[in-house]
Design a protein around this motif. Structure first.
Motif, PDB file in Angstrom:
ATOM      1  N   GLY A  60     -15.608  -7.892  38.394  1.00 24.55           N
ATOM      2  CA  GLY A  60     -14.632  -7.813  37.307  1.00 24.55           C
ATOM      3  C   GLY A  60     -14.318  -9.178  36.729  1.00 24.55           C
ATOM      4  N   ALA A  61     -14.097 -10.134  37.630  1.00 23.08           N
ATOM      5  CA  ALA A  61     -13.760 -11.489  37.167  1.00 23.08           C
ATOM      6  C   ALA A  61     -14.917 -12.098  36.384  1.00 23.08           C
ATOM      7  N   THR A  62     -16.149 -11.869  36.868  1.00 21.81           N
ATOM      8  CA  THR A  62     -17.300 -12.440  36.169  1.00 21.81           C
ATOM      9  C   THR A  62     -17.460 -11.817  34.793  1.00 21.81           C
ATOM     10  N   ALA A  63     -17.140 -10.519  34.695  1.00 18.24           N
ATOM     11  CA  ALA A  63     -17.257  -9.867  33.401  1.00 18.24           C
ATOM     12  C   ALA A  63     -16.297 -10.489  32.392  1.00 18.24           C
ATOM     13  N   GLU A  64     -15.139 -10.917  32.884  1.00 12.68           N
ATOM     14  CA  GLU A  64     -14.175 -11.520  31.971  1.00 12.68           C
ATOM     15  C   GLU A  64     -14.530 -12.960  31.637  1.00 12.68           C
ATOM     16  N   ASN A  65     -15.035 -13.663  32.617  1.00 13.64           N
ATOM     17  CA  ASN A  65     -15.324 -15.078  32.404  1.00 13.64           C
ATOM     18  C   ASN A  65     -16.522 -15.466  33.248  1.00 13.64           C
ATOM     19  N   LYS A  66     -17.637 -15.732  32.569  1.00 16.96           N
ATOM     20  CA  LYS A  66     -18.872 -15.988  33.289  1.00 16.96           C
ATOM     21  C   LYS A  66     -18.828 -17.250  34.136  1.00 16.96           C
ATOM     22  N   ASP A  67     -17.946 -18.190  33.775  1.00 17.60           N
ATOM     23  CA  ASP A  67     -17.947 -19.479  34.456  1.00 17.60           C
ATOM     24  C   ASP A  67     -17.542 -19.384  35.916  1.00 17.60           C
ATOM     25  N   VAL A  68     -16.847 -18.296  36.284  1.00 16.08           N
ATOM     26  CA  VAL A  68     -16.359 -18.221  37.658  1.00 16.08           C
ATOM     27  C   VAL A  68     -17.421 -17.686  38.617  1.00 16.08           C
ATOM     28  N   PHE A  69     -18.621 -17.423  38.096  1.00 14.24           N
ATOM     29  CA  PHE A  69     -19.643 -16.803  38.939  1.00 14.24           C
ATOM     30  C   PHE A  69     -19.848 -17.551  40.259  1.00 14.24           C
ATOM     31  N   GLY A  70     -20.006 -18.864  40.181  1.00 13.88           N
ATOM     32  CA  GLY A  70     -20.256 -19.657  41.390  1.00 13.88           C
ATOM     33  C   GLY A  70     -19.144 -19.487  42.409  1.00 13.88           C
ATOM     34  N   LEU A  71     -17.914 -19.560  41.907  1.00 16.28           N
ATOM     35  CA  LEU A  71     -16.761 -19.470  42.801  1.00 16.28           C
ATOM     36  C   LEU A  71     -16.677 -18.089  43.447  1.00 16.28           C
ATOM     37  N   VAL A  72     -16.810 -17.028  42.636  1.00 11.73           N
ATOM     38  CA  VAL A  72     -16.648 -15.692  43.205  1.00 11.73           C
ATOM     39  C   VAL A  72     -17.801 -15.349  44.143  1.00 11.73           C
ATOM     40  N   LEU A  73     -18.959 -15.944  43.882  1.00 10.01           N
ATOM     41  CA  LEU A  73     -20.067 -15.711  44.810  1.00 10.01           C
ATOM     42  C   LEU A  73     -19.698 -16.264  46.195  1.00 10.01           C
ATOM     43  N   LEU A  74     -19.104 -17.440  46.185  1.00  9.41           N
ATOM     44  CA  LEU A  74     -18.655 -18.038  47.452  1.00  9.41           C
ATOM     45  C   LEU A  74     -17.688 -17.103  48.152  1.00  9.41           C
ATOM     46  N   LEU A  75     -16.703 -16.604  47.400  1.00 12.90           N
ATOM     47  CA  LEU A  75     -15.688 -15.759  48.015  1.00 12.90           C
ATOM     48  C   LEU A  75     -16.318 -14.477  48.562  1.00 12.90           C
ATOM     49  N   THR A  76     -17.283 -13.941  47.797  1.00  8.75           N
ATOM     50  CA  THR A  76     -17.872 -12.668  48.207  1.00  8.75           C
ATOM     51  C   THR A  76     -18.631 -12.804  49.518  1.00  8.75           C
TER      52      THR A  76
END
Lengths: 656, 89
Positions: B54-70
């Motif tokens: 969901g977060a990536t869909a809203e803002n692509k820039d957070v991909f790296g960060l959310v991948l870490l969290l996932t």
């Protein structure tokens, strides 16, 4: 190679009447990253205002809007259209004024005709749908409307209708369709309604149609078919127009887009009544060339200068500066986050490490070769930069997969004619399996060693990054904290080595005891751990909760072995099912049924291996990139740099 | 163990049978180690993963960060895997 391209901050100051010419030249150069002017800022540009677009902006925007709606109507893809010949802008401009409006009118006419036909078609279809229950009614539907003394019901019923009042009814002659038209005098209306309710009656409105319903339906269907023919003709006309004009439209789009971009550039400049100031960034090596070009374009009437750069406070855009070999991996970096201007750029390391990890995971000659072929074929077919970069990265990975396949001696899960040069990953699967089995402990230790090296490199880069970016006492503390993490890891390792002998690792357990029953290595390890923790705490005490991560991150590299072994296991199971269970037993004693089994076996073999290759590609790529992102980058990399986006356009359809 | 010992003494089980069942037990333990940790990682990652998408869909820039969290809960299954491999080899 390890840092982004050095940038210079450049300022252009000139009179407003020179603006159009300078913008033209800057746009053509395509190296100037404009830094948008913000009015509130209190610096040298105080008192300046945001500029107004050039006069040509209005008309160009309008034309562009119309053009884009046409491109949408034709659904012309923006990417991947072949360029036949580049158009000259002057000729194109003539065409935009002359031919474009006519074309637009034609397309508009066709589209509105298409919409009209679609609406008409829907109406007719709806009419036919409404008439459908009455299809077999053998009388004119007008006979069912307009009564003053009669009530008419039409609809479907479930149970038998029992009516004890005078009435006339028509039952559908078709079997299975319980359709009914009922006419009763108005005074008995309520009785009829009650009876119909008991019969679970579902009313259907009587359609507004004249003539026999069956004939009406037929004529509607005929009309729909005619409309479909007309629609097809319009579609064909549109398709012809599209084919004829795609290149022209895209060229116009490019020309007008670049015109609008140029005309709107002053919105990002600071202006006074008479002059304008444009600020931006240029790769340092290209500054003299740029200065010369702008000065000659303005006949020496523009002031161009490079300003001192303050990398900490300026928003310096970042452009990669990598060897050609490492360039495709920039895609993997952008996926995570572009490096900051002051940071080490790890693209080169990723470009080497990613394929190696991929090869360690999916080390199989056949899979590697198939992926390589796939990459080469797709590379021919696909256009565009990003897919190309991805394919080049994958190509390198599949080459590495072949190399590791040779080292592991693996081909579709079978052994090659030599024993594994690295460690064996061959499992004992199947009834006749013999052999040593996989060298799990050695493989694990190999993975852990890679992890130790990778993490140590990450921490070392962390020291460099902090030394480059921080100041004062924080700088020393941050650098020492990273050293602390390295000390901690190697200290723990020394203590483990002196406690247990492990394969492929130094064995310190035989060292002589020094004091209190512990040997020198344990003691040294303990001191390193202690020092490490002190260094870490001095920088940030909260980091203490992160201490266990040193173990989980190192062990995480074991995934390379685990994922790799699972893919080997699947390959071997496929071979065993296809060959050992289906093909071989039948070949010994061939029958007709046996041939079916053999075909089945070949099918299992092919489908299984394709599936396993896809799984291996996904698993191999995801896990190796994850090890880079999570275990490596977290040690030193922040990212968040601004992309270098120079003002200008790569011309594909038009000449300069 | 006492039961096994008496069974061996009584001649109901041979030493080979006991060894085979020990290997089976080890395999079972390894399976439980990997399986249960895998389920645990999966459960933990579902929530993070869906939020991350969901977060990536809203803002692509957070991909790296959310991948870490996932992938943080993946540690659990890695530990399970290490335990299983240690048990087996």
């Amino acid at each position: 190679m390890f840092t982004p391209e050095p940038m210079s901050k450049v300022i252009i100051v000139a009179q407003k009447d020179r603006m159009a010419g300078i913008i033209e030249e800057v746009y053509r150069k395509h190296i100037f990253h404009i830094e948008s002017f913000v009015e509130e800022e209190e610096d040298v540009t105080e008192g300046c205002k945001i500029g107004m677009p050039l006069p040509s902006a209005n008309q160009a925007s309008k034309d562009l809007l119309k053009l884009r709606s046409m491109i949408n109507a034709f659904s012309i893809p923006k990417e991947g259209t072949e360029v036949e010949a580049k158009e000259a802008p002057a000729r194109l401009r003539q065409l935009i004024e002359g031919e474009l409006p006519a074309l637009e009118k034609e397309v508009e006419g066709l589209l509105s005709e298409k919409t009209r036909l679609e609406t008409r078609k829907k109406e007719l279809e709806q009419k036919a749908e409404n008439l459908k229950p009455f299809a077999d009614v053998p009388f004119d539907l007008t006979l069912l409307r307009g009564f003053e003394t009669m009530a008419v019901f039409s609809g479907f019923y479930r149970k038998l209708v029992v009516l004890n009042v005078p009435h006339e009814a028509y039952y559908s002659p078709k079997k299975g369709e319980q359709f009914l038209i009922l006419v009763v005098p108005k005074e008995f209306r309520q009785d009829a309604e009650r009876a119909l309710l008991d019969a679970e009656f579902r009313p259907v409105p009587i359609p507004e149609a004249k003539g026999l319903p069956g004939e009406e339906i037929e004529s509607s269907k005929k009309a729909v078919a005619e409309i479909a023919v007309q629609e097809e003709e319009i579609g064909k006309k549109l398709e012809d127009l599209k084919k004829k004009h795609t290149g022209f439209l895209l060229a116009c789009n490019e020309l007008l887009t670049s015109e609008v971009e140029r005309a709107e550039a002053p919105l990002r400049f600071a202006t006074t009544d008479q002059a304008f100031i444009a600020e931006g960034w240029i790769p340092r090596s290209k500054v003299p060339e740029f200065k010369e070009a702008v000065e000659s374009a303005s006949e020496g009437k523009a002031f161009v200068a490079d300003l001192p750069v303050d990398p900490e406070h300026d928003k310096v855009p970042v452009e990669y500066d990598n060897l050609d070999f490492a360039k495709p991996s920039q895609m993997l970096m952008d996926l995570y986050s572009r490096p900051k201007y002051t940071e080490i750029d790890p693209t080169f390391m990723i470009s080497i490490v990613f394929p190696i990890f991929f090869g360690i995971i999916l080390g199989d000659v056949a899979y590697g070769a198939m992926l390589l072929a796939l990459c080469l074929i797709l590379g021919r077919m696909l256009k565009g930069d990003e897919p190309k970069m991805l394919l080049t990265t994958l190509r390198n990975a599949s080459i590495s997969s072949i190399v590791f396949g040779l080292l592991y001696s693996e081909f579709l899960g079978f052994a090659l004619p030599w024993p594994p040069i690295l460690f064996s990953r061959h499992l004992n699967i199947g009834a006749h399996a013999v052999g040593h089995g996989p060298a799990i402990p050695e493989l694990m230790m190999m993975a852990i060693w890679i992890g130790i090296a990778h993490i140590t490199l990450g921490r070392a880069l962390g020291m460099i990054n902090h030394a480059r970016q921080d100041h004062g006492s924080h700088r020393t503390k941050a650098v020492m904290a990273n050293l602390g993490w390295i000390l901690l890891m190697w200290g723990i390792l020394a203590m483990i080595w002196s406690a247990f002998p492990l394969p492929l690792m130094p064995d310190f357990s035989k060292l002589p005891v020094v004091v209190l029953g512990v040997n020198a290595a344990t003691l040294a390890g303990a001191i390193m751990v202690l020092l490490g923790i002190i260094f870490i705490v001095r920088d940030a005490p909260l980091e203490l909760v992160e201490l266990p991560s040193i173990i989980s991150h190192t062990l995480s590299y074991a995934r390379m072995v685990a994922v790799g072994l699972s893919s080997v296991a699947i390959a071997m199971v496929i071979n065993f099912i296809a060959i050992g269970m289906l093909i071989e037993p039948q070949l010994e004693n061939l029958t007709v049924l046996g041939v079916v089994f053999i075909v089945g076996g070949v099918f299992v073999f092919l489908v299984g291996h394709v599936l396993n290759m896809v799984l291996g590609l996904l698993g191999g790529a995801l896990h190796s990139i994850r090890l880079n992102y999570v275990e490596f980058f977290t040690k030193f990399y922040k990212g968040g740099g601004i992309k270098y986006n120079p003002f200008g356009m790569k011309k594909r359809f038009t000449e300069d | 163990m006492a039961d096994v010992a008496t069974a061996v003494v009584a001649g109901e089980m041979t030493v080979e049978m006991v060894q085979a069942s020990q290997i089976g037990m080890k395999a079972m333990a390894a399976a439980i180690a990997v399986g249960s940790t895998g389920i645990a990682s999966g459960i933990a990652e579902t929530a993070i993963g869906s939020a991350a998408v969901g977060a990536t869909a809203e803002n692509k820039d957070v991909f790296g960060l959310v991948l870490l969290l996932t992938v943080i809960p993946e540690t659990i299954v890695i530990f399970g895997l290490v335990v299983a491999l240690l048990l087996l080899f």
